[in-house]
Design a protein around this motif. Structure first.
Motif, mmCIF file in Angstrom:
data_model
loop_
_atom_site.group_PDB
_atom_site.id
_atom_site.type_symbol
_atom_site.label_atom_id
_atom_site.label_comp_id
_atom_site.label_asym_id
_atom_site.label_seq_id
_atom_site.Cartn_x
_atom_site.Cartn_y
_atom_site.Cartn_z
ATOM 1 N N ALA A 26 41.824 85.881 92.224
ATOM 2 C CA ALA A 26 42.295 84.571 91.754
ATOM 3 C C ALA A 26 43.815 84.581 91.617
ATOM 4 N N LEU A 27 44.347 85.670 91.086
ATOM 5 C CA LEU A 27 45.803 85.782 90.921
ATOM 6 C C LEU A 27 46.509 85.777 92.269
ATOM 7 N N LYS A 28 46.011 86.550 93.218
ATOM 8 C CA LYS A 28 46.635 86.604 94.545
ATOM 9 C C LYS A 28 46.614 85.224 95.204
ATOM 10 N N ASN A 29 45.485 84.540 95.116
ATOM 11 C CA ASN A 29 45.386 83.227 95.746
ATOM 12 C C ASN A 29 46.219 82.185 95.040
ATOM 13 N N ARG A 30 46.397 82.316 93.726
ATOM 14 C CA ARG A 30 47.303 81.398 93.028
ATOM 15 C C ARG A 30 48.736 81.638 93.495
ATOM 16 N N ALA A 31 49.102 82.905 93.697
ATOM 17 C CA ALA A 31 50.440 83.213 94.215
ATOM 18 C C ALA A 31 50.648 82.584 95.582
ATOM 19 N N ILE A 32 49.651 82.681 96.429
ATOM 20 C CA ILE A 32 49.745 82.075 97.771
ATOM 21 C C ILE A 32 49.909 80.567 97.657
ATOM 22 N N ALA A 33 49.137 79.939 96.771
ATOM 23 C CA ALA A 33 49.248 78.485 96.586
ATOM 24 C C ALA A 33 50.645 78.113 96.097
ATOM 25 N N TYR A 34 51.161 78.862 95.119
ATOM 26 C CA TYR A 34 52.521 78.599 94.645
ATOM 27 C C TYR A 34 53.533 78.750 95.780
ATOM 28 N N GLU A 35 53.378 79.792 96.583
ATOM 29 C CA GLU A 35 54.319 80.009 97.687
ATOM 30 C C GLU A 35 54.269 78.857 98.684
ATOM 31 N N GLN A 36 53.070 78.461 99.063
ATOM 32 C CA GLN A 36 52.932 77.362 100.023
ATOM 33 C C GLN A 36 53.427 76.041 99.440
ATOM 34 N N TRP A 37 53.346 75.896 98.136
ATOM 35 C CA TRP A 37 53.795 74.708 97.424
ATOM 36 C C TRP A 37 55.312 74.694 97.294
ATOM 37 N N GLY A 38 55.937 75.840 97.548
ATOM 38 C CA GLY A 38 57.383 75.944 97.439
ATOM 39 C C GLY A 38 57.860 76.363 96.068
ATOM 40 N N LYS A 39 56.960 76.770 95.203
ATOM 41 C CA LYS A 39 57.308 77.221 93.851
ATOM 42 C C LYS A 39 57.472 78.740 93.880
ATOM 43 N N LEU A 40 58.608 79.160 94.435
ATOM 44 C CA LEU A 40 58.821 80.579 94.699
ATOM 45 C C LEU A 40 58.927 81.449 93.446
ATOM 46 N N PRO A 41 59.590 81.022 92.370
ATOM 47 C CA PRO A 41 59.606 81.888 91.187
ATOM 48 C C PRO A 41 58.202 82.171 90.636
ATOM 49 N N GLU A 42 57.346 81.143 90.633
ATOM 50 C CA GLU A 42 55.977 81.325 90.159
ATOM 51 C C GLU A 42 55.192 82.229 91.104
ATOM 52 N N ALA A 43 55.400 82.027 92.401
ATOM 53 C CA ALA A 43 54.724 82.873 93.390
ATOM 54 C C ALA A 43 55.149 84.328 93.218
ATOM 55 N N LEU A 44 56.439 84.548 93.067
ATOM 56 C CA LEU A 44 56.951 85.905 92.903
ATOM 57 C C LEU A 44 56.342 86.576 91.668
ATOM 58 N N ALA A 45 56.294 85.852 90.559
ATOM 59 C CA ALA A 45 55.728 86.418 89.327
ATOM 60 C C ALA A 45 54.268 86.810 89.528
ATOM 61 N N ASP A 46 53.504 85.938 90.178
ATOM 62 C CA ASP A 46 52.087 86.253 90.410
ATOM 63 C C ASP A 46 51.925 87.408 91.391
ATOM 64 N N TYR A 47 52.711 87.413 92.456
ATOM 65 C CA TYR A 47 52.619 88.519 93.415
ATOM 66 C C TYR A 47 52.943 89.856 92.743
ATOM 67 N N GLU A 48 53.987 89.878 91.929
ATOM 68 C CA GLU A 48 54.359 91.124 91.263
ATOM 69 C C GLU A 48 53.278 91.578 90.291
ATOM 70 N N ARG A 49 52.701 90.639 89.585
ATOM 71 C CA ARG A 49 51.594 90.967 88.674
ATOM 72 C C ARG A 49 50.388 91.487 89.457
ATOM 73 N N PHE A 50 50.092 90.851 90.575
ATOM 74 C CA PHE A 50 48.990 91.287 91.437
ATOM 75 C C PHE A 50 49.225 92.720 91.912
ATOM 76 N N LEU A 51 50.434 93.006 92.380
ATOM 77 C CA LEU A 51 50.739 94.359 92.853
ATOM 78 C C LEU A 51 50.564 95.389 91.737
ATOM 79 N N ALA A 52 50.962 95.037 90.526
ATOM 80 C CA ALA A 52 50.790 95.956 89.400
ATOM 81 C C ALA A 52 49.306 96.204 89.123
ATOM 82 N N TRP A 53 48.511 95.158 89.225
ATOM 83 C CA TRP A 53 47.074 95.299 88.963
ATOM 84 C C TRP A 53 46.388 96.203 89.977
ATOM 85 N N ILE A 54 46.792 96.106 91.251
ATOM 86 C CA ILE A 54 46.080 96.858 92.288
ATOM 87 C C ILE A 54 46.767 98.172 92.644
#
Length: 108
Positions: free
Chosen positions: A51-79
């Protein structure tokens, strides 16, 4: 107990439904709704990496890069310590996305 097992199963089903609907919204460009559903899925199962990874993708596609970056970094930490081939591939791919987004944000 059977009641607890049933409740856990119901939460998993609801979370899966929110993820699936969020993915559909993302695929048709309805990013606000996608983020809402994926966030709800994460509230139901707070450690849902997908869910976190896909939310990051949605933020990125939406153009909300700071939010996408935060989610991607959190996702990477989790995995980070997950040994599966899938997660290793995601670490490489998402790691590249993180670098690209950081570069984009630095240019702004």
């Amino acid at each position: 107990t059977p009641l607890y097992s049933s409740a856990a199963s119901d939460v998993y089903k609801r979370q899966t439904q929110y993820i699936n609907r969020g993915l559909c919204y993302k695929d048709v460009g309805m990013y606000d709704q996608a983020v809402q559903d994926l966030t709800t899925a994460m509230r139901l199962q707070p450690q849902s990496a997908d869910a976190l990874k896909n939310r990051a993708i949605a933020y990125e596609q939406w153009g909300k890069l700071p939010e996408a970056l935060a989610d991607y970094e959190r996702f990477l930490a989790w995995i980070a310590d997950m040994p599966t081939e899938r997660r290793a591939r995601e670490r490489r791919e998402i790691g590249q996305k993180v670098q690209a987004i950081r570069a984009q944000l630095a240019e702004q």
